[in-house]
Scaffold this active site. Structure first.
Site, PDB file in Angstrom:
ATOM      1  N   SER A 178      39.612  52.409  44.908  1.00  0.00           N
ATOM      2  CA  SER A 178      38.283  52.727  44.260  1.00  0.00           C
ATOM      3  C   SER A 178      38.467  53.721  43.290  1.00  0.00           C
ATOM      4  O   SER A 178      39.375  53.702  42.436  1.00  0.00           O
ATOM      5  CB  SER A 178      37.105  52.752  45.239  1.00  0.00           C
ATOM      6  OG  SER A 178      35.803  52.435  44.657  1.00  0.00           O
ATOM      7  N   ASP A 343      36.321  40.806  46.215  1.00  0.00           N
ATOM      8  CA  ASP A 343      35.687  42.142  45.587  1.00  0.00           C
ATOM      9  C   ASP A 343      34.794  41.830  44.460  1.00  0.00           C
ATOM     10  O   ASP A 343      35.402  41.275  43.502  1.00  0.00           O
ATOM     11  CB  ASP A 343      36.878  42.993  45.319  1.00  0.00           C
ATOM     12  CG  ASP A 343      36.373  44.401  44.836  1.00  0.00           C
ATOM     13  OD1 ASP A 343      35.185  44.550  44.666  1.00  0.00           O
ATOM     14  OD2 ASP A 343      36.983  45.332  44.958  1.00  0.00           O
ATOM     15  N   HIS A 373      34.888  44.437  48.844  1.00  0.00           N
ATOM     16  CA  HIS A 373      35.528  45.653  48.004  1.00  0.00           C
ATOM     17  C   HIS A 373      36.137  46.383  49.337  1.00  0.00           C
ATOM     18  O   HIS A 373      37.229  47.047  49.400  1.00  0.00           O
ATOM     19  CB  HIS A 373      34.536  46.439  47.278  1.00  0.00           C
ATOM     20  CG  HIS A 373      34.948  47.715  46.781  1.00  0.00           C
ATOM     21  ND1 HIS A 373      36.147  47.790  45.826  1.00  0.00           N
ATOM     22  CD2 HIS A 373      34.581  49.045  46.894  1.00  0.00           C
ATOM     23  CE1 HIS A 373      36.631  49.139  45.651  1.00  0.00           C
ATOM     24  NE2 HIS A 373      35.657  49.706  46.216  1.00  0.00           N
TER      25      HIS A 373
END
Length: 398
Positions: A178, A343, A373
């Site tokens: 991320s 995701d 995610h």
């Protein structure tokens, strides 16, 4: 996995709900440091904030030893609300267990018995590194609303100072999920000669309009909380801080971290309290989001949350560099680009664009997870295998 080293062990201290939520859960000088070490960085330049520069104390942790050749260093960059505690148990100074225990630790793919592993809390964070809750150098009061607005490039510059301090000329691998993956890509663009491989997990090379839109709702939730007080809420009593706005922001974010399939399979339309047809009824999924809102408010800071959003929103590796491909043209190292098939925050198309811009024939590794995610935290088997393969390639080139 030993429960003491699980990413999902209960927070240290009393159970949630038994004490009022703090105005800020930021770690402050004088608190128990735990495994944290600290580096003073004088005059860190800021890419765009009018302040121009800031003196920083960077909190970081290390595992393992740097070898004589200095070629076994791995930097792990934490995600949005993460910190330096990537591996280990919860305990004094660390409210939660290591956030990537499945990947980093003794005998794990990033083996701390073999590699010198480093992770730092980003500038503007709230777990040891200088951030909005820290004392201002002039008056000693919390920075609060005066704290500068940083970019991911500012954060990477601070990480480069740390590498210098530790004697790391080049990282064998810079990896992160991320927001951490964003910084891994920034490392490849800014310091290509100092990175032999990157791992970009569930991330993007530039933040999209939809991602900014999700972040805008979170920002509004915090700013519109009357207890936020424009960012100067430090000193407020427990239960009188901007925890409602921070909690709503977290609920919005957490919804994007999970998939529709996972939420429906786990909760469906099941009731948690009373009859959802009644005004005071509650669905189970609502209770779940409340739990995560409460949990974050006990370990994070609202001003830091806003600074992280700003850094993510302004993320664009190609900005001022002639576009994405030009920005990464100088990187000749290896690359692992991982997408999670469920995701919805950083979908496969983001990873495909990044892979296409990297020199060489980089293919996206697509991992299956029903989670969404957050699959990089929960479903680690495929991730572990991919990282092991990457590190074997890196070692073969030494």
């Amino acid at each position: 996995m030993d429960d003491d080293y699980s990413s999902w062990v209960p927070d240290a201290g009393v159970e949630e709900g038994l004490r009022p939520l703090p105005a800020s859960a930021a770690w402050l000088p004088g608190d128990e440091p735990g495994r944290r070490q600290f580096l003073a960085i004088e005059g860190l330049p800021l890419e765009s904030d009018p302040l121009g520069w800031i003196d920083v104390t960077l909190a970081y942790e290390t595992w393992g030893q740097l070898n004589e050749a200095r070629d076994n260093a791995v930097y792990v960059a934490h995600a949005f609300t993460g910190d330096s505690h990537v591996s280990g148990a919860a305990g004094d100074g660390h409210l939660t267990g290591g956030w990537w225990n499945g990947l980093v630790g003794p005998g794990r793919p990033i083996d701390t018995d073999r590699y010198f592993v480093v992770c730092a809390n980003v500038v503007g964070g709230c777990q040891g590194t200088t951030g909005p809750a820290h004392p201002h150098p002039v008056d000693g009061l919390p920075w609060g609303s005066r704290f500068p607005w940083l970019t991911l490039r500012d954060m990477v510059q601070a990480e480069a100072h740390l590498a210098d301090h530790l004697g790391v000329d080049s990282w064998a691998l810079v990896i992160g999920p991320s927001m951490g993956g964003m910084r891994a890509v920034e490392w490849a663009a800014t310091f290509p000669e100092r990175v032999r491989a990157i791992g970009a997990v569930g991330t993007t090379a530039e933040t999209t309009a939809e991602q900014i839109a999700w972040n805008a709702a979170q920002t509004a939730a915090i700013r519109l909380d009357p207890a936020f007080r424009g960012g100067d809420y430090y000193g407020a009593a427990d239960g009188a801080g901007p925890y409602l706005g921070l909690g709503i922001a977290r609920a919005i974010a957490h919804t994007t971290y999970r998939s529709e399939q996972e939420l429906d399979a786990r909760f469906g339309r099941r009731a948690q309290i009373g009859d959802p047809l009644a005004p005071d009824g509650m669905f189970a999924v609502e209770s779940y989001l409340d739990h995560h809102a409460d949990k974050l408010a006990r370990r994070f800071d609202a001003n830091s949350y806003l600074r992280m959003i700003h850094a993510v929103n302004t993320h664009d590796v190609g900005r001022g560099r002639g576009g994405l491909a030009a920005a990464l043209a100088g990187f000749v190292g290896d690359a692992l680009v991982i997408a999670i098939d469920s995701d919805r925050l950083y979908p496969l198309s983001n990873s495909e664009r990044l892979a296409a811009a990297l020199p060489g024939a980089v293919e996206v590794t697509v991992l299956h997870s029903d989670i969404g995610h957050d699959g990089f935290l929960v479903d680690s088997t495929g991730l572990n295998d991919a990282v092991e393969v990457l590190l074997r390639r890196v070692q073969a080139r030494v």
